[in-house]
Design a protein around this motif. Structure first.
Motif, mmCIF file in Angstrom:
data_model
loop_
_atom_site.group_PDB
_atom_site.id
_atom_site.type_symbol
_atom_site.label_atom_id
_atom_site.label_comp_id
_atom_site.label_asym_id
_atom_site.label_seq_id
_atom_site.Cartn_x
_atom_site.Cartn_y
_atom_site.Cartn_z
ATOM 1 N N TRP A 1 -14.456 10.608 23.398
ATOM 2 C CA TRP A 1 -14.891 10.870 22.018
ATOM 3 C C TRP A 1 -15.194 12.342 21.764
ATOM 4 N N ARG A 2 -15.748 13.038 22.765
ATOM 5 C CA ARG A 2 -16.051 14.469 22.576
ATOM 6 C C ARG A 2 -14.761 15.266 22.394
ATOM 7 N N GLU A 3 -13.794 15.006 23.292
ATOM 8 C CA GLU A 3 -12.513 15.718 23.214
ATOM 9 C C GLU A 3 -11.814 15.443 21.886
ATOM 10 N N SER A 4 -11.922 14.202 21.421
ATOM 11 C CA SER A 4 -11.298 13.826 20.159
ATOM 12 C C SER A 4 -11.908 14.602 18.995
ATOM 13 N N ILE A 5 -13.227 14.674 18.969
ATOM 14 C CA ILE A 5 -13.912 15.409 17.891
ATOM 15 C C ILE A 5 -13.555 16.894 17.947
ATOM 16 N N LYS A 6 -13.565 17.468 19.140
ATOM 17 C CA LYS A 6 -13.268 18.899 19.266
ATOM 18 C C LYS A 6 -11.849 19.217 18.813
ATOM 19 N N ALA A 7 -10.883 18.396 19.249
ATOM 20 C CA ALA A 7 -9.489 18.643 18.870
ATOM 21 C C ALA A 7 -9.302 18.503 17.359
ATOM 22 N N ALA A 8 -9.931 17.486 16.765
ATOM 23 C CA ALA A 8 -9.803 17.265 15.327
ATOM 24 C C ALA A 8 -10.462 18.392 14.535
ATOM 25 N N ALA B 1 0.833 -1.205 0.000
ATOM 26 C CA ALA B 1 0.000 0.000 0.000
ATOM 27 C C ALA B 1 0.862 1.247 0.000
ATOM 28 N N LEU B 2 0.320 2.308 -0.567
ATOM 29 C CA LEU B 2 0.880 3.655 -0.475
ATOM 30 C C LEU B 2 -0.185 4.496 0.205
ATOM 31 N N THR B 3 0.163 5.123 1.325
ATOM 32 C CA THR B 3 -0.860 5.773 2.137
ATOM 33 C C THR B 3 -0.502 7.218 2.470
ATOM 34 N N LEU B 4 -1.552 7.997 2.752
ATOM 35 C CA LEU B 4 -1.413 9.372 3.228
ATOM 36 C C LEU B 4 -2.297 9.534 4.459
ATOM 37 N N HIS B 5 -1.833 10.324 5.427
ATOM 38 C CA HIS B 5 -2.729 10.579 6.557
ATOM 39 C C HIS B 5 -2.265 11.764 7.403
ATOM 40 N N PRO B 6 -3.225 12.383 8.130
ATOM 41 C CA PRO B 6 -2.887 13.396 9.124
ATOM 42 C C PRO B 6 -2.433 12.721 10.414
ATOM 43 N N ILE B 7 -1.884 13.500 11.340
ATOM 44 C CA ILE B 7 -1.359 12.886 12.557
ATOM 45 C C ILE B 7 -1.964 13.506 13.818
ATOM 46 N N GLY B 8 -1.945 12.713 14.878
ATOM 47 C CA GLY B 8 -2.454 13.150 16.164
ATOM 48 C C GLY B 8 -2.972 11.967 16.957
ATOM 49 N N VAL B 9 -3.141 12.187 18.256
ATOM 50 C CA VAL B 9 -3.740 11.183 19.149
ATOM 51 C C VAL B 9 -4.759 11.900 20.039
ATOM 52 N N PRO B 10 -5.781 12.491 19.414
ATOM 53 C CA PRO B 10 -6.699 13.352 20.175
ATOM 54 C C PRO B 10 -7.581 12.600 21.160
ATOM 55 N N PRO C 1 -1.124 13.213 24.449
ATOM 56 C CA PRO C 1 -2.568 12.984 24.584
ATOM 57 C C PRO C 1 -3.388 14.243 24.312
ATOM 58 N N GLY C 2 -4.457 14.059 23.549
ATOM 59 C CA GLY C 2 -5.368 15.162 23.259
ATOM 60 C C GLY C 2 -4.951 16.060 22.114
ATOM 61 N N TRP C 3 -3.778 15.787 21.542
ATOM 62 C CA TRP C 3 -3.231 16.669 20.496
ATOM 63 C C TRP C 3 -3.539 16.140 19.096
ATOM 64 N N ILE D 1 -23.291 11.227 18.855
ATOM 65 C CA ILE D 1 -22.350 12.016 18.050
ATOM 66 C C ILE D 1 -23.071 13.128 17.295
ATOM 67 N N THR D 2 -24.188 12.810 16.678
ATOM 68 C CA THR D 2 -24.910 13.859 15.936
ATOM 69 C C THR D 2 -25.417 14.937 16.887
ATOM 70 N N GLY D 3 -25.847 14.528 18.100
ATOM 71 C CA GLY D 3 -26.272 15.517 19.091
ATOM 72 C C GLY D 3 -25.132 16.421 19.507
ATOM 73 N N PHE D 4 -23.959 15.822 19.734
ATOM 74 C CA PHE D 4 -22.797 16.604 20.150
ATOM 75 C C PHE D 4 -22.341 17.550 19.036
ATOM 76 N N LEU D 5 -22.344 17.070 17.798
ATOM 77 C CA LEU D 5 -21.959 17.933 16.671
ATOM 78 C C LEU D 5 -22.890 19.145 16.595
#
Length: 317
Positions: free
Chosen positions: A262-269, A89-98, A112-114, A299-303
């Motif tokens: 999951w909330r913190e992850s979505i917010k950071a991303a 495979a040849l892959t691309l991706h962003p980085i973080g561990v939110p 953590p959280g970044w 998730i939809t409620g939080f968004l």
């Protein structure tokens, strides 16, 4: 403003594309940075070679600015990819561990959280990579794919990883290294053509996909990003959205009762994606089938609470 392209000599899938890139014309010795690191320069690009793990050299963007006085616009890391499937495979991706909690130790760098700002080139370069790999007869042997947001090292500027997978046999493949070198060469406009994937708030298409849910290779999000003109930010796979099952009926469940990061992850991303695409409209795209109904409702409620719009596939074209 300069682009940092970073490779490590400890990884054939990193150093071989770097060597192939340096075999192309016009490179000169770059600014002196650290005794144990070499740098090379061509136009506004600085190719940096070190001898450490690719995910452990933190804050190279800040360190480069402090030592050389050059402002860093973006960072591109060259690396190997590992997978249980061993699939080439040849892959691309962003980085973080939110999604990691503050006390957790990230297994592959970061903190953590970044989440680093995702490099706006990821979507356009995925499509360019597909074309270059096809013209060099790497398809269908190699899969061209995005990966979910994961690992380090720490950066503050728009960042992406470009990887060759998934076993030593493929990490050492010179044809794969050549394709990655051409991706960087053409993508950054080093051959005289226009660079690919420069974000501008004046773009006709300003919608940016924030992927939520699904597997590590983001198949539902990939279907959209492969279409021309689509921009992509962070991609949160299911494992980046830890949710504790409340064991409640659908009627009683609301997002405030569901534990996990999951909330913190979505917010950071979301915030990192927003910073990488000034003037862009960030739309969350959900892999609906990957969620149980209580998860999707939460998730939809939080968004909605966060005023993050949800996009359907046709909204991105």
């Amino acid at each position: 403003m300069v682009t940092l392209v970073v490779a490590t000599t400890t990884d054939p899938a990193s150093i071989n594309p770097a060597k192939a890139l340096l075999d192309m014309p016009g490179w000169l010795p770059g600014p002196s940075f650290q005794e144990d690191m070499k740098s090379f320069a061509k136009q506004g690009v600085r190719l940096l070679q070190h001898h450490n793990s690719i995910v452990k050299e933190d804050n190279l963007d800040q360190r480069w600015e402090q030592v050389t006085g050059e402002s860093v616009e973006e960072v591109i890391f060259l690396s190997k990819h590992t997978a249980v499937s061993n699939r080439p495979a040849l892959t691309l991706h962003p980085i973080g561990v939110p999604h990691l909690k503050e006390a957790e130790i990230p297994p592959q760098g970061g903190k953590p959280g970044w989440a680093a700002p995702p490099n706006p080139r990821i979507g356009p370069w995925l499509r360019l990579l597909n074309n270059i790999a096809s013209s060099h007869n790497l398809l269908p042997e190699f899969e061209i794919t995005l990966e979910g947001t994961h690992h380090g090292p720490l950066t503050n500027k728009p960042t992406m990883f470009i990887e060759i997978g998934s076993t030593e046999e493929y990490w050492k493949r010179q044809d794969a290294a050549q394709v990655i070198a051409l991706l960087v060469w053409e993508g950054l406009g080093l051959g005289g053509g226009a660079a690919v994937g420069n974000w501008s708030r004046e773009n006709d298409k300003n919608k940016v996909l924030l992927g939520i849910g699904g597997g590590h290779y983001a198949p539902r999000h990939m279907d959209i990003v492969l279409k021309d003109g689509v921009w992509v930010g962070h991609l949160l796979s299911g494992y980046s959205l830890p949710m504790e099952d409340p064991k409640l009926s659908k009627v009683e469940t609301n997002s405030k009762e569901i534990g996990g990061t999951w909330r913190e992850s979505i917010k950071a991303a979301f915030e990192a994606t927003k910073s990488a695409f000034p003037g862009g409209e960030i739309l969350a795209h959900l892999d609906h089938k990957s969620f149980k109904s209580w998860q999707k409702n939460a998730i939809t409620g939080f968004l909605g609470e966060q005023n993050i719009k949800i996009g359907k596939p046709n909204d991105f074209y």
